[in-house]
Design an enzyme around this catalytic site. Structure first.
Site, PDB file in Angstrom:
ATOM      1  N   ARG A 135      -5.856  11.446  -3.977  1.00  0.00           N
ATOM      2  CA  ARG A 135      -6.770  10.291  -3.964  1.00  0.00           C
ATOM      3  C   ARG A 135      -6.151   9.098  -4.698  1.00  0.00           C
ATOM      4  NH1 ARG A 135     -11.639   8.772  -7.219  1.00  0.00           N
ATOM      5  NH2 ARG A 135     -12.983   7.545  -5.836  1.00  0.00           N
ATOM      6  N   HIS A 164      -5.557   5.455  -2.970  1.00  0.00           N
ATOM      7  CA  HIS A 164      -6.128   4.213  -3.498  1.00  0.00           C
ATOM      8  C   HIS A 164      -5.033   3.200  -3.811  1.00  0.00           C
ATOM      9  CE1 HIS A 164     -10.563   5.052  -4.578  1.00  0.00           C
ATOM     10  NE2 HIS A 164     -10.173   5.920  -3.649  1.00  0.00           N
ATOM     11  N   VAL A 185      -4.589  -0.658  -0.954  1.00  0.00           N
ATOM     12  CA  VAL A 185      -4.708  -2.045  -1.412  1.00  0.00           C
ATOM     13  C   VAL A 185      -3.310  -2.637  -1.580  1.00  0.00           C
ATOM     14  CG1 VAL A 185      -5.608  -3.577  -3.194  1.00  0.00           C
ATOM     15  CG2 VAL A 185      -6.862  -1.504  -2.594  1.00  0.00           C
ATOM     16  N   GLY A 202      -0.540  -1.955  -0.216  1.00  0.00           N
ATOM     17  CA  GLY A 202       0.622  -1.102  -0.040  1.00  0.00           C
ATOM     18  C   GLY A 202       0.918  -0.158  -1.193  1.00  0.00           C
ATOM     19  N   ASN A 206     -12.564   2.497  -8.622  1.00  0.00           N
ATOM     20  CA  ASN A 206     -11.564   3.216  -9.416  1.00  0.00           C
ATOM     21  C   ASN A 206     -12.004   3.526 -10.842  1.00  0.00           C
ATOM     22  OD1 ASN A 206      -9.881   2.950  -7.181  1.00  0.00           O
ATOM     23  ND2 ASN A 206      -8.867   1.131  -7.973  1.00  0.00           N
ATOM     24  N   HIS A 250     -10.831  15.070   2.165  1.00  0.00           N
ATOM     25  CA  HIS A 250     -11.991  15.442   1.350  1.00  0.00           C
ATOM     26  C   HIS A 250     -12.314  16.925   1.478  1.00  0.00           C
ATOM     27  CE1 HIS A 250     -12.735  11.003   1.786  1.00  0.00           C
ATOM     28  NE2 HIS A 250     -12.942  11.160   0.488  1.00  0.00           N
TER      29      HIS A 250
END
Length: 278
Positions: A86, A90, A94, A96, A118, A204
């Site tokens: 994860r 994340h 955003v 790259g 975050n 997930h």
């Protein structure tokens, strides 16, 4: 699920490496989740190429070192692999795969860490710090933080075997309450299609989510003051017991109630049976 056919290490040549979409043949094979996670390290805008042997001479044994640290962390916290996957996602989603999600806030840096999706949610920074420290002791100044994140995510899945800005993270990262149209739009904005959306959602299949993420689904779905009607009644009862109305929002729930710590394809079966957590 057997992650065959992947190189032993997957990483980019540049800190500015970022995500590129690649559709696989069938999302029913969880294999494509792993492949797509790997492809997130390919550049959206540059022409840098990936090479599984890039660090063979400059930092031999790098992939094994990363895997060892991740495996050790997993022993003390089974959530570690899911958290690292994860964390990498994340970072990549955003602007790259550049490692910017690792930056702490300061007078000159508005950190992605403090973005709403975050803050108090992303985990695994301590594991990345441990990997970075050990890598630096073996090959100082050679391996980028972006590549360490990518390698940690790859190791996390393999072990199971089966602009750098806060506003961008707040605006662009997928949310568990986003509608399908919104999710499709967010993925499309970074060059990913519906197959990629379905594939990456399959990640997930392991990990946990806090009650505060799903409370509205249990008690006020779409403003109806009622539960989400798509939830299986027996599964709903379990969730209501674990996440009572007005209860502690940080209580954890397995993303996959059947095999919570395995990287498999149960996520898709759970959805079909009305037992998807998010």
């Amino acid at each position: 699920m057997q992650p065959e056919g992947l190189p032993s290490s997957i990483h980019s040549r540049e800190m500015s490496s970022s995500s590129s979409s690649s559709s696989s043949s069938s999302f029913s094979r969880v294999n494509i989740v792993l492949v797509t996670v790997a492809l997130l390290t390919v550049s959206w805008t540059s022409h840098a190429q990936l090479s599984s042997s890039f660090y063979d001479e400059s930092c031999p044994g790098l992939a094994d070192l990363v895997s060892t640290v991740v495996a050790r962390a997993q022993l003390s916290d089974p959530r570690t692999p899911a958290s690292l996957v994860r964390l990498h996602f994340h970072d990549c989603f955003v602007d790259g795969c550049d490692g910017s999600v690792l930056l702490d806030g300061s007078e000159t840096i508005v950190s992605e860490k403090d973005a709403a999706p975050n803050k108090d949610s992303l985990r695994g920074f301590d594991v990345i710090d441990d990997i970075k420290s050990q890598v630096e002791s073996e090959c100082s100044g050679v391996v980028s933080c972006a590549d360490i994140l990518a390698l940690a995510a790859e190791a996390s899945v393999s072990l199971e075997r089966w602009h750098h800005c806060q506003s961008g993270a707040n605006k662009n990262l997928p949310s568990p309450i986003d509608t399908l149209d919104v999710l499709q739009s967010k993925f499309s904005a970074v060059g990913l299609d519906d197959t990629d959306l379905v594939t990456l959602s399959g990640a997930h299949t392991f990990g946990r989510a806090q009650c505060k993420i799903l409370s509205s689904r249990l008690y006020n779905y779409s403003g109806t003051l009622s539960p989400d009607p798509s939830l299986d009644s027996s599964y709903l009862a379990i969730l209501e017991e674990n996440c009572p109305r007005g209860g502690v929002g940080t209580t954890l729930n397995n993303l996959d109630h059947a095999t919570p710590d395995a990287f498999d394809n149960n996520y898709y079966y759970n959805l079909k049976n009305g037992q998807g957590l998010l």
